[in-house]
Motif scaffolding. Structure first.
Motif, short mmCIF file in Angstrom:
data_model
loop_
_atom_site.label_atom_id
_atom_site.label_comp_id
_atom_site.label_asym_id
_atom_site.label_seq_id
_atom_site.Cartn_x
_atom_site.Cartn_y
_atom_site.Cartn_z
N LEU A 19 -2.99 11.32 2.65
CA LEU A 19 -2.49 13.03 2.32
C LEU A 19 -1.52 12.42 3.75
CD1 LEU A 19 -1.78 15.68 1.21
CD2 LEU A 19 -3.84 15.62 2.97
N GLY A 20 -1.81 12.28 4.94
CA GLY A 20 -0.70 11.60 5.71
C GLY A 20 0.10 10.73 5.45
N TYR A 21 0.58 9.66 5.29
CA TYR A 21 0.88 9.06 4.85
C TYR A 21 1.93 9.45 3.94
CZ TYR A 21 -1.00 4.63 7.37
OH TYR A 21 -1.34 3.87 8.14
N LEU A 22 1.34 10.05 2.61
CA LEU A 22 2.28 10.59 1.79
C LEU A 22 3.23 11.70 2.65
CD1 LEU A 22 2.84 10.25 -1.45
CD2 LEU A 22 1.71 12.67 -1.81
N VAL A 23 2.65 12.52 3.55
CA VAL A 23 3.96 13.83 3.64
C VAL A 23 4.65 12.76 5.10
CG1 VAL A 23 3.10 15.67 5.65
CG2 VAL A 23 1.45 15.23 4.49
N ARG A 39 0.43 -6.42 3.37
CA ARG A 39 1.46 -6.82 2.94
C ARG A 39 2.17 -5.61 3.38
NH1 ARG A 39 4.77 -9.97 -0.11
NH2 ARG A 39 6.70 -9.20 -0.57
N TRP A 40 2.37 -3.58 3.07
CA TRP A 40 3.27 -3.20 3.82
C TRP A 40 2.58 -2.53 5.32
CZ3 TRP A 40 5.65 -3.79 0.16
CH2 TRP A 40 5.39 -3.30 -1.02
N THR A 41 1.42 -3.03 5.80
CA THR A 41 1.77 -3.02 7.08
C THR A 41 2.31 -3.83 7.80
OG1 THR A 41 -1.06 -2.84 6.73
CG2 THR A 41 -0.27 -3.42 9.48
N ASN A 42 2.41 -5.10 7.40
CA ASN A 42 3.28 -6.08 7.95
C ASN A 42 5.47 -5.94 7.47
OD1 ASN A 42 1.62 -8.34 8.74
ND2 ASN A 42 1.45 -9.58 6.59
N ARG A 100 3.87 3.74 -0.39
CA ARG A 100 3.28 2.40 -0.60
C ARG A 100 1.50 2.25 0.02
NH1 ARG A 100 5.59 0.58 -5.12
NH2 ARG A 100 7.19 -0.02 -4.33
N MET A 101 1.17 2.75 1.12
CA MET A 101 0.54 2.81 2.66
C MET A 101 -0.29 3.94 1.80
SD MET A 101 -0.25 0.37 4.05
CE MET A 101 -1.34 0.93 5.34
N ALA A 102 0.23 5.09 1.28
CA ALA A 102 -0.68 6.66 0.25
C ALA A 102 -1.00 5.80 -0.83
CB ALA A 102 0.20 7.37 0.08
N GLN A 103 -0.63 4.59 -1.45
CA GLN A 103 -1.39 4.89 -2.49
C GLN A 103 -1.79 3.25 -2.31
OE1 GLN A 103 2.93 2.38 -4.03
NE2 GLN A 103 2.64 4.05 -6.14
N VAL A 104 -2.42 2.88 -1.32
CA VAL A 104 -3.33 1.94 -1.17
C VAL A 104 -4.48 2.72 -0.67
CG1 VAL A 104 -4.52 -0.24 0.78
CG2 VAL A 104 -1.96 -0.25 -0.02
#
Length: 297
Positions: free
Chosen positions: A272-276, A225-228, A257-261
């Motif tokens: 961590l990369g997505y969160l940054v 979902r988040w990739t889309n 959201r990707m960081a959460q996944v």
């Protein structure tokens, strides 16, 4: 009879392996007091008895049951497009196969659209329920105000398109069908595309129940979902003059959201990369989340 209650409403239900809930879902449509309803259910290759349950309803003339050739599973977008092709109503409502319409939904929303010819989609309030139908939380409140801005829809996706809304068929004719390349987030994609073409309206009436249960979305479904979501944003900014801040903030949310996944999948460095990235794109909101002044659910 009020003339506004003579227009046909096509209710479209895509169904896949929902034997536990499908009867309650179908009955929530059949029990609507609105007098002119066409119920179309597409079984998307169910293997758990859903198709057989639906066949009983179809045999009694209570709904039109469709399938793909060979009863293939093609995903929700393809199922909805098949139903849309068969629909004959002036208005279209979509209901997921585990959710419910509350009494009076169709009458209230048809009346609103008849009274507001410049509005192409109307939505209302709802409830989150668990697998047993017990109330969990309210969705929207009577003081909610429709922002009438496509930027708000792209940024926050603030209402449930499938179960909540009633849409003019002419709007679907204008924006096209659901994107069959999306096996998740197709609802948000459609919501954004509709917002780019027509006005939305809100009624302070509870019209649906959204079921939260263990089988509703898996972790794999969330990643998809988040990739889309990134692709939806990319396409959206080529179609419509969104504010740069909207694109930036939506991408920040998607990275969060990707960081959460990734965290849930024990991919801590990726998380961590997505969160940054999220923090750099929207530092103000990031500080609010870190300080506890805002929660992203």
């Amino acid at each position: 009879m009020d003339d506004s209650l003579k227009s046909r409403v096509s209710v479209l239900v895509p169904a896949f392996n929902r034997a536990e809930f499908i009867k309650e879902t179908v009955n929530s449509v059949l029990n609507q007091e609105y007098p002119n309803v066409e119920l179309i259910v597409v079984d998307d290759g169910s293997t758990d008895g859903t198709f057989e349950i639906l066949s009983e309803y179809a045999g009694q003339g209570k709904l039109k049951l469709l399938t793909h050739p060979g009863r293939e599973n093609k995903g929700q977008s393809a199922a909805l497009n098949l139903a849309l092709d068969a629909a004959s109503g002036e208005f279209v409502a979509i209901l997921d196969s585990d959710d419910l319409f509350l009494p009076g939904k169709l009458s209230a929303q048809v009346e609103y659209l008849h009274n507001h010819p410049d509005v192409g989609l109307v939505y209302g309030m709802g409830e989150g329920i668990d697998g047993s139908g017990h109330w969990l939380y309210d969705i929207l409140s009577p003081d909610h105000v429709e922002p009438d801005d496509a930027n708000a829809v792209l940024l926050d996706c603030y209402f449930h398109l499938p179960v909540n809304s009633l849409v003019r068929r002419s709007v679907f004719d204008q924006v096209g069908g659901f994107d069959e390349g999306f096996r998740a987030a197709q609802d948000h994609d459609m919501q954004v595309r509709i917002a780019e073409k027509t006005r939305f309206g809100f009624i302070p009436v509870k019209v649906f129940q959204y079921r939260r249960h263990g089988g509703s979305i898996s972790n794999n479904g969330l990643r998809r979902r988040w990739t889309n979501g990134f692709e939806i944003v990319r396409r959206a900014k080529t179609r419509y003059p969104y504010r740069a801040s909207t694109i930036r903030k939506r991408n920040a949310l998607l990275n969060f959201r990707m960081a959460q996944v990734c965290w849930q999948e024990n991919q801590y460095m990726d998380a961590l990369g997505y969160l940054v990235k999220s923090g750099l794109l929207d530092p103000v909101r990031a500080l609010k989340v870190i300080s506890g002044r805002e929660q992203i659910r």
